[in-house]
Every structure is written in structure tokens, then in C-alpha cells.
Design an enzyme around this catalytic site. Structure first.
Site, mmCIF file in Angstrom:
data_model
loop_
_atom_site.group_PDB
_atom_site.id
_atom_site.type_symbol
_atom_site.label_atom_id
_atom_site.label_comp_id
_atom_site.label_asym_id
_atom_site.label_seq_id
_atom_site.Cartn_x
_atom_site.Cartn_y
_atom_site.Cartn_z
ATOM 1 N N HIS A 132 0.893 -1.230 -0.038
ATOM 2 C CA HIS A 132 0.115 0.002 0.096
ATOM 3 C C HIS A 132 1.108 1.185 0.083
ATOM 4 O O HIS A 132 1.991 1.191 0.682
ATOM 5 C CB HIS A 132 -0.915 -0.046 1.250
ATOM 6 N N GLN A 212 -4.473 -4.870 7.212
ATOM 7 C CA GLN A 212 -5.581 -5.733 6.745
ATOM 8 C C GLN A 212 -5.628 -6.879 7.408
ATOM 9 O O GLN A 212 -6.604 -7.975 7.177
ATOM 10 C CB GLN A 212 -5.091 -6.135 5.189
ATOM 11 N N LYS A 235 -10.199 -0.664 10.595
ATOM 12 C CA LYS A 235 -10.389 -1.944 9.517
ATOM 13 C C LYS A 235 -10.586 -2.945 10.494
ATOM 14 O O LYS A 235 -10.629 -4.130 9.902
ATOM 15 C CB LYS A 235 -8.796 -2.206 9.080
ATOM 16 N N CYS A 373 -4.735 2.393 -3.584
ATOM 17 C CA CYS A 373 -3.494 2.886 -3.171
ATOM 18 C C CYS A 373 -2.437 1.957 -3.409
ATOM 19 O O CYS A 373 -1.313 1.684 -2.733
ATOM 20 C CB CYS A 373 -3.508 3.370 -1.751
#
Ligand code: PLP
Length: 415
Positions: A132, A212, A235, A373
Site C-alpha cells: 500500500h 488488513q 479496519k 493505493c
């Protein structure tokens, strides 16, 4: 109840879970919302929303500063949230958990503080091609200032990393390996424990971008062995504007503060300042107290459900969606790593992802379109972007069926 083939013990009451998330009952374009943008941010259960409201309506006060009742209460709740994060990632001590605005700020903290002292002219920083921008741009900026070199490990066609290639790029000049645990674009789950071991054998410091990962699988920083692990609460079903980093105590102790101000000091004169102990040395200014409490509530919430249950259902959703997508010859799935998290990036024929996303939105379905991204990755794949459907444990197979209906409509309109 949802159904986990071959493992009924891991099932849970999906309708009851969905009822915990008020936003899931809302309509978009007059249709029930289908939220498949969980990799961008997850929705919040009522218990997290309540925590924020209760903090501001009953406890609001600044922390670490007052002897009055509310301040002591808020401080104790704030430090309690830090302990929840510590336990969740299995750090040894709360001294190793620093709150930041999120994963991006956590990485910038390390780049500025650790990087400023440890990266010198001619040194190398190793990243992978699926990072990212948050785990790329700070290192690029640091390399520019310190005259160091950014080395990028390519990925295989399926989106996974060849460990031999990665190990081959670890040279005597490599000071840091900064790599993602799970790719937000392709879903690849990297074998971070193995990768950390390889890097440590060569004396390389390891940062894992866990943005993530925390919501999908059990993170155990001591088992991984990494030096830094970064994350964002939003997240993981928590609020926006809060996240943090785990850092090994000896490394954090040796690091200079990131920002100066209140909280991070022990003693200040006009001539000199002595810095506070860990973790406060890295938390200048008034922290996001309500956010930390909401983060703690989110971690409690998913711990009650159990990450084994959560990942079992998410894996089943991924299996189901992959099967349905693969049956459509016009859909091309981008990223097929053997170890993959619950998201699918895809293209429909030669339709631009934005065109597809606009039609899919009309069905009340939120998918992400664009480069996610990861612009350099898209460039290397030679595509303008993808459509990304990212699943959370509150999603259903019926919702995937609705996405398929929308995709068929896109195909009818554009092909
Ligand atoms: N790293 C990865 C892999 C991400 O997916 C994201 C956000 O999408 C980030 C870092 C940055 O997280 P945040 O924007 O919450 O700081």
C-alpha cells in the site's frame, strides 16, 4: 445460522450478528445495502458506537493530567484499551503498544524516528511490489533524505512472493524489510513468520504492515517475531482516527521521540527536555481517548465471536465468490495466491473499473474501484485498476449472488 462446510462447530448466528451493525439495515438507491468495501473500512457494531457516546456523555476528560475523578476514570479506561490491544496481538507489555492516528501514522513514526537514526547513505530498505502507498511512500521519502535505496521485491503472477527471490534481495546493505501481512489489493497472505526469520538471519529489522490482517486472522507478534507491527482500528470494526504500532521494547527504548509536546516529556527546562517512558514518549499531545476506548470495544466484540469463527466464514464467502466469479468467462480475477484473504479484485472484460463500479452502486452494492493505493502494482500489471469486493464476517452468500446479478447487468450494458 451460517453454515461452515465440514466444520459446524465454527458456525454462528449470522442474522444476530448483522443486527449488531445498524448500518447494514440501511437502504442505498432504494435497495438493501450490500457492503463489500471492508478492506477500505469495516462497519461498526452498536457496542463500539455506544462506547463513543458513553465516553463523551459520561466520562469526557483529559488523560494522564488530572487528579480529579473524571480524569482518573478516563485515564484508567484509556490504559485499559491499551491493555486490550496488547492482549489481542500478544505483545509482552503495554510499553510496546503506541497509539497513533492509524497505520499510516504508525509507519511514518517508524520511518522518522527509527529511520532517521538508522538509515544512512548507501543503505537499502526492502519492500514488496504489493505494498500500500502507506508502506511505500514513507520509505521513499526517507531514502531521498538519507541517500538510501529502496529495493522492491517483485511478486509472482498469482500475487504471492517467492521467498527465494526475497531472500536474494536481502543484502549486507539492507537495514529494514517493510512488508504487508495481507495485500489490500490482491488478498495475498504473506508468510510473515518465515519472512521475519529470513530477514533476522541477516540482521535486518522487520516491519509488518498489519492493516488488513488484524480483522481476519489471529495476530501474534511474539510468534511472528517481527520488530514492528502496525495497524488501524477502523479496519477492525473500531473507530477512525486511531490505530497504532507494536514495537519491541529495546528498539522503542533506543528510538528518539516522533513528535514533541505534552505527554511525551518527563521534565522540561528552557535548556533541555527529558523524555517520558514508553509508551508515552511516542504519544505527544492529547490522544484520541474515545477512539482508543472504541478500539478496545471492537476488539472485545470480535474476540467474543472468535477469530476462528470469523475466518472460517470469511473463507467460505471467498470460496463461494471465487466459484461464482470463475463460472463467468468475462470475469478475470486478479490475484490468486494460495494463501488468500477474503477479497477478490477483478475486471469484467475490458470494461473500465469505474464504469462497472458506477452500475454496481445502482444495485445498492458498495465495491471499491481504482488502484486501491497500490499504483505501482497496477502499473506493473498493466491495468488501470480493479473492482474489489472485500468480505467481512457479516456478509452473506445472498449478497454475493446480488453482486453477480449486478455484474451481469454491467456486461449487458457495456459488452
Ligand atoms: N496498509 C494497508 C495494507 C492498507 O490496506 C491500508 C489502508 O487501506 C493502510 C496500510 C493504511 O491504513 P490507514 O489509512 O488506516 O492508515
Amino acid at each position: 445460522m451460517n453454515s461452515i462446510p465440514g466444520n459446524p462447530d465454527l458456525s454462528f448466528d449470522l442474522e444476530k450478528i448483522r443486527a449488531d451493525f445498524p448500518i447494514l439495515s440501511r437502504k442505498v438507491h432504494n435497495k438493501p445495502l450490500v457492503y463489500f468495501d471492508n478492506a477500505a473500512t469495516t462497519q461498526k457494531p452498536q457496542v463500539v458506537i455506544d462506547t463513543l457516546v458513553e465516553y463523551y456523555s459520561g466520562m469526557n476528560s483529559n488523560v494522564h493530567r488530572g487528579v480529579h475523578y473524571l480524569s482518573v476514570e478516563a485515564t484508567s479506561a484509556f490504559e485499559g484499551a491499551r491493555e486490550k490491544v496488547r492482549a489481542f496481538v500478544n505483545a509482552s507489555s503495554t510499553e510496546e503498544i503506541i497509539f497513533t492516528r492509524g497505520c499510516t501514522e504508525a509507519i511514518n513514526l517508524i520511518a522518522n524516528s527509527w529511520g532517521g537514526d538508522n538509515i544512512n547513505s548507501g543503505d537499502e530498505i526492502l519492500i514488496s511490489a504489493i505494498e500500500h502507498h502507506s508502506n511505500l511512500v514513507p520509505w521513499q521519502m526517507l531514502c531521498e533524505v538519507r541517500h538510501a535505496k529502496l529495493i522492491v521485491c517483485p511478486v509472482l503472477a498469482d500475487g504471492s512472493i517467492d521467498l527465494e527471490v526475497l531472500a536474494g534481495l536481502m543484502s549486507s546493505k539492507t537495514r529494514l524489510l517493510a512488508i504487508t501481512h495481507i495485500s489490500n489489493t490482491l488478498g495475498t497472505i504473506n508468510p510473515v513468520k518465515e519472512i521475519t526469520k529470513l530477514a533476522h538471519e541477516k540482521g535486518i529489522v522487520v516491519l509488518i504492515d498489519g492493516a488488513q490482517a488484524m480483522s481476519h486472522l489471529k495476530v501474534n507478534v511474539r510468534d511472528i517475531g517481527c520488530d514492528f507491527y502496525t495497524f488501524s482500528a477502523h479496519k477492525v470494526y473500531g473507530p477512525m482516527g486511531i490505530g497504532g504500532l507494536y514495537g519491541k521494547k529495546d528498539i522503542l527504548t533506543a528510538m528518539r521521540p516522533y513528535q514533541g509536546g505534552g505527554e511525551m516529556i518527563k521534565n522540561v527546562t528552557f535548556e533541555k527536555t527529558t523524555f517520558n517512558d514508553l509508551p508515552y514518549k511516542f504519544e505527544a499531545g492529547t490522544p484520541n481517548v474515545s477512539g482508543a476506548l472504541g478500539f478496545g470495544a471492537a476488539l472485545d466484540y470480535i474476540s467474543r465471536i472468535g477469530l476462528d469463527r470469523i475466518s472460517a466464514w470469511e473463507n467460505e464467502l471467498l470460496r463461494y465468490a471465487t466459484e461464482r466469479f470463475s463460472a463467468d468467462p468475462l470475469i478475470k480475477i486478479i490475484g490468486n495466491a494460495p494463501q488468500k484473504s477474503s477479497l477478490i479484485s477483478f475486471l469484467i472484460g475490458n470494461i473500465h473499473p469505474y464504469d462497472a463500479g458506477t452500475i454496481i452502486d445502482q444495485f445498492g452494492i458498495a465495491v471499491r474501484t481504482g488502484t486501491h493505493c497500490t499504483q505501482p502494482l497496477m502499473n506493473s500489471l498493466g491495468i488501470p485498476g480493479t473492482i474489489r469486493a472485500s468480505f467481512a464476517f457479516y456478509n452473506t452468500k445472498e449478497e454475493i449472488d446480488r453482486l453477480m446479478e449486478a455484474i451481469v447487468k454491467v456486461e449487458e450494458l457495456f459488452l
